[in-house]
Design an enzyme around this catalytic site. Sequence first.
Site, PDB file in Angstrom:
ATOM      1  N   ASP A 352      25.560  30.792 -16.470  1.00 35.49           N
ATOM      2  CA  ASP A 352      25.723  29.402 -17.322  1.00 35.49           C
ATOM      3  C   ASP A 352      24.272  28.836 -17.856  1.00 35.49           C
ATOM      4  OD1 ASP A 352      24.894  28.571 -14.902  1.00 35.49           O
ATOM      5  OD2 ASP A 352      25.970  26.879 -14.928  1.00 35.49           O
ATOM      6  N   ASP A 638      26.955  26.473 -11.283  1.00 35.42           N
ATOM      7  CA  ASP A 638      26.838  25.405 -10.509  1.00 35.42           C
ATOM      8  C   ASP A 638      27.866  24.351 -10.804  1.00 35.42           C
ATOM      9  OD1 ASP A 638      26.053  24.373 -12.924  1.00 35.42           O
ATOM     10  OD2 ASP A 638      24.273  23.313 -12.164  1.00 35.42           O
ATOM     11  N   ASP A 642      32.706  26.800 -13.220  1.00 36.44           N
ATOM     12  CA  ASP A 642      32.277  28.132 -12.783  1.00 36.44           C
ATOM     13  C   ASP A 642      33.012  28.860 -11.828  1.00 36.44           C
ATOM     14  OD1 ASP A 642      29.982  28.138 -14.873  1.00 36.44           O
ATOM     15  OD2 ASP A 642      29.127  26.775 -13.688  1.00 36.44           O
TER      16      ASP A 642
END
Length: 926
Positions: A352, A638, A642
Amino acid sequence: MARYNKKYRGLTDEEVLKSRERNGSNVLTPIERDSNWKLFFERLTGPLGHFIPGWNNGDALIFILEIAAILSLIVAYLESGAKGFSVFFEPIGIIIAVFLATGVSFYFERRANKEFMLLNKVDDEEKVLVIRKGRYTKIAKKDLVVGDIIILTPGDEVPADAEILESTNLNIDESTLTGEPSCRKSAKENDFDPEATFPTNHVLRGTKVLEGHAVCNVFAVGDHTESGKVMEAVQLEDSVKTPLNEQLDRLGKYIAYASYVVAFLVIFGRVAMLIKNLDDGSSWYDFEHIDYHIQSVMLAVAIIVMAVPEGLPMAISISLAYSMQRMLKEKNLVRKMHACETMGATTVICTDKTGTLTENNMQVYETRFYALEGQRLSDDAMSLIVRESIGANSTAHLELLPNGTFQPLGNPTEGALLIWLAQNGADYLQIRSDVEILQELPFSTEWKYMATVVRSSNGKRMLYVKGAPEIVLRMCADCAGGATEDEVRRQLHDFQNQAMRTIAFACQELDEGENVISKHAVTAGRLTFLGIVAIADPVRKDVPAAVKECLDAHIAIKVITGDTACTAKKIAHQIGIWADDEDERHIITGPEFEALSDEELLEHIEDIKIVARARPLDKQRLVEILQKKGHVVAVTGDGTNDAPALKQAHVGISMGDGTSVAKEASDITIIDNSFSSICKAVLWGRSLYRNIQRFLLFQLTINVAACLTVLLGSFIGTDMPLTITQILWINLIMDTFAAMALTSLPPSREVMTEKPRQRNAFIISRPMRESIAVTGFIFAIITLFFTFSFEHIPFYKSWPDLIAKGLSEIKYLFSGALSTRHIEQYEHGLIFTIFVMFQFWNLFNAKAFMTGKSAINMKGCKTFLFIAAIILIGQILIVTFGNGFFEVKPICLWDWGIIILLTLIVVFGGEIFRLYRLFRKRRKNK
């Protein structure tokens, strides 16, 4: 307390109970954790775990060891009457090996999980402001139900999914779900963003209120929230086999099949020798030979037991555990042992953006105030206007942290502006105290600017406007400093092309009584454009170098983010994965990604570098497609969004400050949030795999030598030259120390320039197979020579005499003219020591495998040398003091010297072979 346009009654106690019964409570179902006993015994079941409901597959090698232990127990029981309790030493040793191997991995994983729990605490007792029975009250988050009316204020974490009924200037940090650090929310249809990941009038559990306030109606709690759906996906059973597991399962099958073949050949050879030696006209299958055939079967079982590398599961457990501890020092908290090695096989990293590649901390990147024209912020009256336009026309605040840095409270963009003021010597609190706020127009997505009328510290009435540059520029009559509109637009275009958020500032001096804010709009007609500030979430300093290291290691990196395509491309360009000549084939948006079928994605997946405007489950699908393509996938993240991908990946990597859901789904937690720690994990993983190969090279050479010794011995009439307890020392205790020695080798940076190994490539490479076969055969022949010599030479006087007489007696091997005698314990000690010393020196050859360096190069190998010394000392002690247990007698100093010099040929032969390969490689490169 904020005032709202409507009066809300909320739920009664009876309605709360009915709602909880119908829709459940506001608690995320925790990940079910098995008992320690179940987790331990799962490891002992091997492939049989597949047939036990709720159990996972165990290690195939452990299962083979268990079968070997059972067979060994049967043989020991049959022989115990004649040989006593000592025959049970081998099965006991194998059982100890099984429990040690499973115990080591179990202990370190449980220990890592305990450390992980310290990083991950969820507090369902947090108080939430609600309206019930027409009154404001605070209740625990877990007690919320569908239908509750909740009040949100700045700094609050949204406790459940809710629909906004009323709001004022509401700004939500949605990064834990979408990657967006700042999302405007509103109940007004005019404010709805059709491209938003989630509806504009919805707030979601786990997100955070940055500024503004709202009253909301809860429509989903607990597992039914978006966070709950993600958590449910995380709890699905692991379905992805790691590359190491696949390799070891395959190796275990090969070892089992090979041992069966050798065992059959041993029986066949003994029967052939029996037939050859029959001279009384009887048949080999007569009853009188039944004892001989039982002994043959027992010997075959012993071969199967010997072929199984008892030390391998323990060696791998020790290797992984050792790497876990070393990686923890590198800020990688490994929760699952397999992740250490699997990182080395990774071919793709899906990451990400916010918080992983960037700092998740908005900062002023560059300013262009035409009003100042090179002057300092503390200069003249015009700079006062700039300071007030930032400090007074703002709703954010700053918190001074103990380390001297500032933490924004409220909108992160406005917080970045206040930090910039502080860095330039201006105190926003002093600015606000020096002015008098006369009128305010809060920011709205409808008009995309905010405005404040103040009585300035110089006594003038001033209007300050801040907002989207295109909007503010259209409102202005002129530009400060003589700048032209074209100049401003060029500067604006330059900032936006760098994927930065731009804020424009304007001001106007007002006459007394002049009203310029009415009906939620600024009506001033003499605004002066002051300048532009470019704000960005900066890329972490270590990321570009770390990304380059991954790319040099031939690992592809794909960015999945909720941001716009423009922002994603610029970040990708800054970190080095997006080149200037890249085209639209390499980027896709979430809606486009969702519209493609799996077949279409499989065709184009290699080209995709960026997925922009991604939804939470897009990353998981991307991982699944890459896995179908044959990639070994690592995922970083995080946020709660995710978690499904972290769970699906071969290795899930969460950040230390990530959400509890993300960390729960991951295999490794990067404590320092540094992307460079991922490179260190890859380095350790690749080095670990090579060390495991080195150990396999070492141990399988021993096993091949031992099996060939027995196999060939059965055809020429000799029995096993090594006793059960001697084999146990060689296969288990010595191999354990060898594993520690080889895994202690420092990681080599050279592995980071190699391509990731192919997933279907067998762990035993061709050079390893050649080395194992040739070296094992030579060791077997030499061992058989000495066994044969001791059996057929009247007595041992000296090494020259032994070798000369042994060679002279070989010609009588098949004539039947040889006399046979029982090998004495001293001679057993010589054979045992010769065999061990061959393996001892071969340990140095294994250390040098695939390095291109000499076996005697000991740079950084202090631990290796220390453990090698322990092995040598252990062998000396066993031969000297292990009389009854190991069936040996102490060897004199002269014989020790001869054996050491004789077996050193292993190292010299290995050096010659490595030089030959190096010469061939250089010649080929020319």
